[in-house]
Design an enzyme around this catalytic site. Structure first.
Site, PDB file in Angstrom:
ATOM      1  N   GLU A  52       0.833  -1.205   0.000  1.00 28.18           N
ATOM      2  CA  GLU A  52       0.000   0.000   0.000  1.00 28.18           C
ATOM      3  C   GLU A  52       0.861   1.247   0.000  1.00 28.18           C
ATOM      4  O   GLU A  52       2.028   1.215   0.361  1.00 28.18           O
ATOM      5  CB  GLU A  52      -0.930   0.019   1.215  1.00 28.18           C
ATOM      6  N   GLU A  59       4.501  -0.389   1.076  1.00 25.69           N
ATOM      7  CA  GLU A  59       4.625  -0.743  -0.339  1.00 25.69           C
ATOM      8  C   GLU A  59       4.869  -2.232  -0.576  1.00 25.69           C
ATOM      9  O   GLU A  59       5.145  -2.636  -1.700  1.00 25.69           O
ATOM     10  CB  GLU A  59       5.758   0.050  -1.022  1.00 25.69           C
TER      11      GLU A  59
END
Length: 380
Positions: free
Chosen positions: A198, A341
């Site tokens: 994310e 991420e």
């Protein structure tokens, strides 16, 4: 962009289009109906295979558990080389207006551009780990024009949870269905190991709020420094999370209510991604605290989804260990990471690959002429 990625993108976009053309909740309901328990016979067979390899019983520890979990998810102890992909969900959170982060929403957009170019830290790590990266706009305040970005924006950013709900219930369901679509699209493209990451400024605030409600825990104790906050900013962030929960009164027995009131589009999409992976019988690697928050939402929606999740690392955020404990999942790496991420999962993948090499190619006790070790009850 590699041909495999083009195929995956085409499959994902078809699934996303189908999700958006369906009534809210239809894709979620269908996915939930397909999630069966992981194959415990395959798990047992994987452990038996480990025991036959000429090494101390359980010598590779948590990595043996991970391989057994992958076998159970795939339904076979024949765990072969598998294509893998990292889907990164981009979203913006209105709560940044409360000063809970050093950065503004412009950073989400900048990172999205860099990821599409393969230039972020997670992209570099994914390239080393042999994973394709698929960026997905599920809730960015301002989108970007790039053919490599999957456009699945439910809404242009969430609202400020300190003053009201982050999104509507239908919005939360739509974001969950985006995640399901991405996972199912990757599975259709023969990607067999799925990872979600994310990127969204303010999402350690929303994840702390969601975690606190679902865990029925003291909210202040679960709030961390995110990408780096001063003591004064950390105190303000804790106050914001408490205010958000008080203002919205999310129902801890209803994960969708919690996501819609104090969550974010990225958390909801990752929740859906784990449900989609389970529905596709594909194992999924967890990442850090936002990932584990989403995984708990998925598990509360369907407990069978837990059998498809593999832990990778414990984030430095305070909620991380509490979430992993609630999920009953081990995280072999504890390196103080808090990058997001999907970077933690990418750091874990080469270690998993080395364990898989032993699992597939290691000589057995029989082949070496050695006597096999025996299990004893007293061994821990």
């Amino acid at each position: 962009m590699a041909e495999a990625t083009e195929t995956a993108l085409a499959c994902i976009r078809e699934e996303v289009e189908r999700a958006f053309s369906s009534a809210p909740g239809a894709v979620l309901e269908a996915a939930l109906s397909r999630i069966a328990p992981a194959d415990e016979c395959a798990r047992a067979a994987a452990y038996a295979a480990w025991d036959s390899i000429a090494h101390p019983l359980g010598g590779l520890g948590d990595f043996e558990d991970a391989v057994a979990c992958i076998a159970a998810a795939q339904g076979s102890a024949e765990v072969a080389e598998f294509p893998r992909a990292l889907a990164v969900f981009f979203s913006d959170n209105g709560v940044v207006a409360e000063g809970v982060s050093q950065s503004g929403q412009d950073v989400t957009r900048a990172v999205a551009r860099n990821m599409c170019e393969g230039a972020t830290s997670a992209c570099r790590m994914a390239a080393f780990a042999g994973a394709e990266v698929v960026p997905v706009d599920v809730g960015m305040a301002r989108g970007i024009e790039d053919a490599r970005m999957v456009r699945a924006n439910v809404r242009r950013g969430s609202d400020n949870i300190a003053h009201g709900a982050a999104m509507s219930r239908d919005g939360a369901v739509r974001a969950i269905e985006v995640g399901i679509a991405v996972a199912c699209g990757l599975a259709r493209a023969d990607v067999r190991l799925l990872v979600a990451g994310e990127m969204g400024i303010g999402n350690t605030t929303t994840s702390a709020a969601v975690a606190a409600v679902l865990l029925r825990a003291d909210a202040r104790s679960l709030v961390g420094r995110g990408a780096g906050l001063s003591d004064a900013s950390l105190a303000r962030k804790r106050d914001v999370v408490e205010r958000a929960i008080d203002a919205n009164s999310p129902d801890p027995a209803d994960p969708i209510d919690v996501l819609s009131k104090v969550g974010g589009f990225d958390i909801a999409a990752m929740c859906g991604f784990y449900l989609g992976a389970a529905a596709s019988k594909a194992p999924a690697l967890l990442d850090g605290v936002v990932s584990c928050t989403a995984a708990l939402c998925a598990a509360r929606l369907c407990s069978n989804a837990l059998g498809y999740l593999v832990g990778t690392h414990a984030s430095s955020e305070p909620a991380s260990q509490e979430l992993l404990r609630e999920l009953g999942i081990k995280a072999p790496l504890d390196a103080g990471m808090h990058l997001g991420e999907g970077a933690g999962a990418m750091a874990y993948l080469p270690l998993l690959d080395s364990a898989l090499r032993v699992y597939r190619d290691g000589k057995t006790f029989t082949a070496t002429g050695m006597a096999a070790y025996e299990h004893f009850e007293a061994w821990k």
